[in-house]
Design an enzyme around this catalytic site. Structure first.
Site, PDB file in Angstrom:
ATOM      1  N   GLU A  99      53.310  43.501  96.170  1.00  0.00           N
ATOM      2  CA  GLU A  99      52.542  44.386  95.272  1.00  0.00           C
ATOM      3  C   GLU A  99      53.183  45.766  95.165  1.00  0.00           C
ATOM      4  O   GLU A  99      52.765  46.593  94.365  1.00  0.00           O
ATOM      5  CB  GLU A  99      51.080  44.475  95.722  1.00  0.00           C
ATOM      6  CG  GLU A  99      50.830  45.039  97.115  1.00  0.00           C
ATOM      7  CD  GLU A  99      50.937  44.006  98.235  1.00  0.00           C
ATOM      8  OE1 GLU A  99      51.879  43.186  98.231  1.00  0.00           O
ATOM      9  OE2 GLU A  99      50.087  44.036  99.152  1.00  0.00           O
ATOM     10  N   ARG A 100      54.228  46.018  95.992  1.00  0.00           N
ATOM     11  CA  ARG A 100      54.891  47.334  95.928  1.00  0.00           C
ATOM     12  C   ARG A 100      55.834  47.430  94.718  1.00  0.00           C
ATOM     13  O   ARG A 100      56.004  48.491  94.153  1.00  0.00           O
ATOM     14  CB  ARG A 100      55.731  47.575  97.179  1.00  0.00           C
ATOM     15  CG  ARG A 100      55.015  47.285  98.469  1.00  0.00           C
ATOM     16  CD  ARG A 100      54.604  48.535  99.188  1.00  0.00           C
ATOM     17  NE  ARG A 100      53.760  48.191 100.316  1.00  0.00           N
ATOM     18  CZ  ARG A 100      52.436  48.093 100.266  1.00  0.00           C
ATOM     19  NH1 ARG A 100      51.777  48.349  99.153  1.00  0.00           N
ATOM     20  NH2 ARG A 100      51.747  47.750 101.337  1.00  0.00           N
ATOM     21  N   PHE A 138      58.837  43.365  99.759  1.00  0.00           N
ATOM     22  CA  PHE A 138      59.201  44.418  98.806  1.00  0.00           C
ATOM     23  C   PHE A 138      60.697  44.689  98.777  1.00  0.00           C
ATOM     24  O   PHE A 138      61.207  45.223  97.799  1.00  0.00           O
ATOM     25  CB  PHE A 138      58.452  45.724  99.140  1.00  0.00           C
ATOM     26  CG  PHE A 138      59.109  46.516 100.248  1.00  0.00           C
ATOM     27  CD1 PHE A 138      60.142  47.410  99.970  1.00  0.00           C
ATOM     28  CD2 PHE A 138      58.723  46.354 101.570  1.00  0.00           C
ATOM     29  CE1 PHE A 138      60.772  48.115 100.981  1.00  0.00           C
ATOM     30  CE2 PHE A 138      59.347  47.050 102.585  1.00  0.00           C
ATOM     31  CZ  PHE A 138      60.373  47.930 102.293  1.00  0.00           C
ATOM     32  N   CYS A 196      66.498  43.260 106.114  1.00  0.00           N
ATOM     33  CA  CYS A 196      66.277  42.441 107.316  1.00  0.00           C
ATOM     34  C   CYS A 196      67.587  42.163 108.025  1.00  0.00           C
ATOM     35  O   CYS A 196      67.605  41.703 109.149  1.00  0.00           O
ATOM     36  CB  CYS A 196      65.590  41.142 106.954  1.00  0.00           C
ATOM     37  SG  CYS A 196      66.650  40.051 106.029  1.00  0.00           S
TER      38      CYS A 196
HETATM   39  P1  NAD Z   1      54.975  42.288 104.572  1.00  0.00           P
HETATM   40  O1  NAD Z   1      54.859  41.259 105.640  1.00  0.00           O
HETATM   41  O2  NAD Z   1      54.127  43.496 104.647  1.00  0.00           O
HETATM   42  O3  NAD Z   1      54.662  41.636 103.138  1.00  0.00           O
HETATM   43  C1  NAD Z   1      55.299  40.457 102.707  1.00  0.00           C
HETATM   44  C2  NAD Z   1      54.371  39.711 101.762  1.00  0.00           C
HETATM   45  O4  NAD Z   1      53.197  39.334 102.470  1.00  0.00           O
HETATM   46  C3  NAD Z   1      53.927  40.524 100.565  1.00  0.00           C
HETATM   47  O5  NAD Z   1      53.950  39.707  99.424  1.00  0.00           O
HETATM   48  C4  NAD Z   1      52.516  40.950 100.937  1.00  0.00           C
HETATM   49  O6  NAD Z   1      51.688  41.095  99.803  1.00  0.00           O
HETATM   50  C5  NAD Z   1      52.038  39.817 101.804  1.00  0.00           C
HETATM   51  N1  NAD Z   1      51.061  40.257 102.823  1.00  0.00           N
HETATM   52  C6  NAD Z   1      50.994  41.470 103.417  1.00  0.00           C
HETATM   53  N2  NAD Z   1      49.992  41.507 104.292  1.00  0.00           N
HETATM   54  C7  NAD Z   1      49.405  40.298 104.263  1.00  0.00           C
HETATM   55  C8  NAD Z   1      48.304  39.712 104.972  1.00  0.00           C
HETATM   56  N3  NAD Z   1      47.606  40.397 105.878  1.00  0.00           N
HETATM   57  N4  NAD Z   1      47.981  38.443 104.704  1.00  0.00           N
HETATM   58  C9  NAD Z   1      48.673  37.725 103.794  1.00  0.00           C
HETATM   59  N5  NAD Z   1      49.717  38.231 103.099  1.00  0.00           N
HETATM   60  C10 NAD Z   1      50.091  39.495 103.335  1.00  0.00           C
HETATM   61  O7  NAD Z   1      56.541  42.666 104.491  1.00  0.00           O
HETATM   62  P2  NAD Z   1      57.227  43.788 103.599  1.00  0.00           P
HETATM   63  O8  NAD Z   1      56.892  45.121 104.166  1.00  0.00           O
HETATM   64  O9  NAD Z   1      57.005  43.536 102.179  1.00  0.00           O
HETATM   65  O10 NAD Z   1      58.776  43.461 103.891  1.00  0.00           O
HETATM   66  C11 NAD Z   1      59.463  43.955 105.008  1.00  0.00           C
HETATM   67  C12 NAD Z   1      59.536  42.923 106.101  1.00  0.00           C
HETATM   68  O11 NAD Z   1      60.167  41.730 105.605  1.00  0.00           O
HETATM   69  C13 NAD Z   1      60.404  43.362 107.268  1.00  0.00           C
HETATM   70  O12 NAD Z   1      59.786  42.956 108.452  1.00  0.00           O
HETATM   71  C14 NAD Z   1      61.712  42.596 107.058  1.00  0.00           C
HETATM   72  O13 NAD Z   1      62.471  42.374 108.218  1.00  0.00           O
HETATM   73  C15 NAD Z   1      61.202  41.325 106.496  1.00  0.00           C
HETATM   74  N6  NAD Z   1      62.232  40.595 105.773  1.00  0.00           N
HETATM   75  C16 NAD Z   1      62.740  39.475 106.345  1.00  0.00           C
HETATM   76  C17 NAD Z   1      63.736  38.769 105.711  1.00  0.00           C
HETATM   77  C18 NAD Z   1      64.296  37.532 106.325  1.00  0.00           C
HETATM   78  O14 NAD Z   1      64.966  36.787 105.616  1.00  0.00           O
HETATM   79  N7  NAD Z   1      64.063  37.267 107.599  1.00  0.00           N
HETATM   80  C19 NAD Z   1      64.209  39.202 104.471  1.00  0.00           C
HETATM   81  C20 NAD Z   1      63.651  40.351 103.900  1.00  0.00           C
HETATM   82  C21 NAD Z   1      62.648  41.045 104.563  1.00  0.00           C
END
Ligand code: NAD
Length: 499
Positions: free
Chosen positions: A176-177, A149, A281
């Site tokens: 989805e957010r 998101f 991140c």
């Molecule tokens: P999230 O892991 O909750 O969701 C990411 C994606 O995974 C979304 O599209 C979501 O729909 C999907 N998802 C969620 N739960 C799932 C499941 N159980 N099974 C399969 N798919 C699932 O992350 P978020 O809250 O959207 O984003 C924040 C996180 O992303 C933080 O941990 C941040 O550090 C990380 N992030 C990392 C980077 C990087 O480059 N390392 C960059 C941006 C964000």
């Protein structure tokens, strides 16, 4: 209530699964739209369209594919305000920060205009008698990306621009957010000349992600999000024989040496710790001043700066430093971790718990927090908070500070503030983290370098964007070719056996 769609084969398509997720305006706390959550049958339709469209797209010469990227860059600039507004409305970040989100994606699209150069193969003349050997980089076919998101414009573009420039079709499963901007990007790509079916957006949650991971036609999966999901996707995707790269969570440390310019360091911590409400991140979430005197001076400089932070809705334009966090659940999780920090003995120097904004009482705003005297066993240190909370650990020495950054399970980014080149150089060489800032707080590499963390912040061998993206989204094929010589002197009528 607005009902969002998928974008499949060049058209907005309503969801048919019957499942939806609420999309909030985080500034007001209101549900402003519902987004459909796709099932496997809907994913199948998108994959079939991608599979049908991709061979013709791969056959388009790379220069023409690059021209679509060129046009897309123009359209992004033309629509910057509209994109930023849609992004802020669903994410909550400020308008300038939302424009930055689009801009850092746009820069990767610009890099992809170099596809003809980046896709050039290798050639060895006369590898043997009459033998030439050459390698070419071919598209994988249908690729997919699952994005978080917090950068709803930048990260989708980091994935789909190189994938498409390489001749692949791409299916994006955004968060989805905040799904509106990804849908707008797909429309703009088609306006730029991309054929239908090459970029599709399938909205959803775990069900659609699993449909991607198990689909035999999908060749590669890119993921950015939290570490537990990254590990899951990497494991399941790889065991299904796909090429997978997953980027996960972070806990980024900043070492402040006694010789640092402390005003500069304090300003850097404010931007890197609280910008975008800490939902980056590459945010700095741990300050590591070396020595008690440095720590005392740093905290004294941080407090007034933190207290002066302006927290508010994106509609305040440039007059706000950061906005709300993305959901009520995110807010509750941040405040729970703050409570744990207090219970486990950290000193809460700036308390943002009772922050409230007149007229926006239902928004997901979190005031800024600063902790001092944090120790490595505390949850606020071990876990990613992803909110406007900065923890200070007082390190006795440079080696102790370095050891902390090195022993944390995450290794996305880190920074050091110092005037000493020798210390900075030693830090950059020894620390086991992927992206390092020397007097730079958020060292996000530019489009023509690559982006990626180490340890539990990334799974897979190649980084995002830069030259690595062109490796990730292509397969190498090597051809050995022999043309027997001997017909230069005129017609040869007898069939000659191969030598
Ligand atoms: P999230 O892991 O909750 O969701 C990411 C994606 O995974 C979304 O599209 C979501 O729909 C999907 N998802 C969620 N739960 C799932 C499941 N159980 N099974 C399969 N798919 C699932 O992350 P978020 O809250 O959207 O984003 C924040 C996180 O992303 C933080 O941990 C941040 O550090 C990380 N992030 C990392 C980077 C990087 O480059 N390392 C960059 C941006 C964000």
């Amino acid at each position: 209530m607005q009902e969002l769609t998928h974008y499949i084969n060049g058209a907005h398509v309503k969801g048919t699964s019957g499942r939806f997720s609420d999309v909030y305006n985080p500034a007001t706390g209101e549900v402003q739209a519902k987004v459909p959550l796709a099932n496997a049958a809907e994913m199948d339709i998108a994959v079939a369209a991608a599979e049908a469209a991709q061979p013709a797209w791969a056959a388009v010469n790379p220069q023409r594919r690059a021209r679509v990227m060129m046009k897309f860059v123009g359209l992004l600039n033309d629509n910057m305000d509209k994109l930023a507004e849609a992004l802020s409305r669903e994410h909550g970040k400020t308008l300038p920060d939302a424009a930055g989100d689009v801009q850092r994606g746009l820069e990767v699209v610009e890099y992809c205009i170099g596809a003809p150069e980046l896709l050039k193969g290798e050639f060895t003349d006369s590898a043997g008698p009459g033998i030439d050997m050459y390698s070419m980089k071919q598209a994988l076919g249908v690729c997919a990306g699952i994005t978080p998101f917090n950068f709803p414009a930048m990260i989708p573009m980091w994935m789909f621009a190189p994938a498409i420039a390489c001749g692949n079709a791409f299916i994006l499963k955004p968060s989805e957010r905040d799904p509106s901007v990804p849908l707008m990007l797909a429309e703009l790509m088609e306006e730029a000349g991309l054929p239908k079916g090459i970029l599709q957006v399938v909205n959803g949650d775990k069900e659609s992600v699993d449909a991607i991971l198990d689909h035999p036609v999908i060749q590669s999966v890119g993921f950015v999000g939290s570490t537990p999901i990254a590990e899951y996707i990497y494991g399941r995707g790889c065991s299904n024989g796909k090429r997978v790269q997953c980027f996960g969570g972070a806990k980024n440390h900043m070492i402040i040496m006694p010789d640092a310019d402390l005003d500069q360091a304090a300003d850097a911590l404010i931007g890197a710790g609280y910008g975008a409400a800490g939902e980056r991140c590459m945010a700095i979430s741990v300050a590591l001043p070396v020595g008690d005197e440095t720590a005392d001076r740093l905290i004294a400089k941080l407090i007034p700066r933190i207290e002066a932070l302006k927290v508010g809705p994106y509609t305040s334009g440039n007059d706000v430093d950061y906005g709300p966090v993305v959901t009520a659940a995110a807010k509750a999780n941040i405040l729970k971790l703050v409570e744990s920090g207090i219970e486990q003995g950290a000193t809460l120097v700036v308390d943002g718990r009772n922050f409230s904004l007149q007229g926006y009482e239902d928004g997901f705003f979190v005031g800024p927090h600063l902790f001092d005297n944090v120790t490595p066993d505390m949850d606020i240190y071990k876990k990613e908070i992803f909110g406007p909370v900065l923890s200070t650990i007082r390190a006795g020495s440079y080696e102790e500070a370095l050891g902390l950054a090195m022993s944390h399970e995450y290794g996305n980014g880190t920074a050091i503030y110092t005037r000493d080149g020798d210390t900075a150089r030693d830090f950059a060489n020894r620390v086991n983290v992927g992206m390092i800032g020397i007097n730079v707080p958020i060292p996000v590499p530019l489009a023509y370098h690559t982006f990626g963390g180490w340890k539990k912040s990334a799974f897979g061998d190649l980084n995002q964007h830069g030259p690595d993206a062109f490796k990730f989204y292509t397969r190498t094929k090597t051809i050995t070719s022999r043309w027997p010589s001997g017909i230069k002197d005129g017609g040869e009528f007898n069939f000659k056996p191969m030598e």
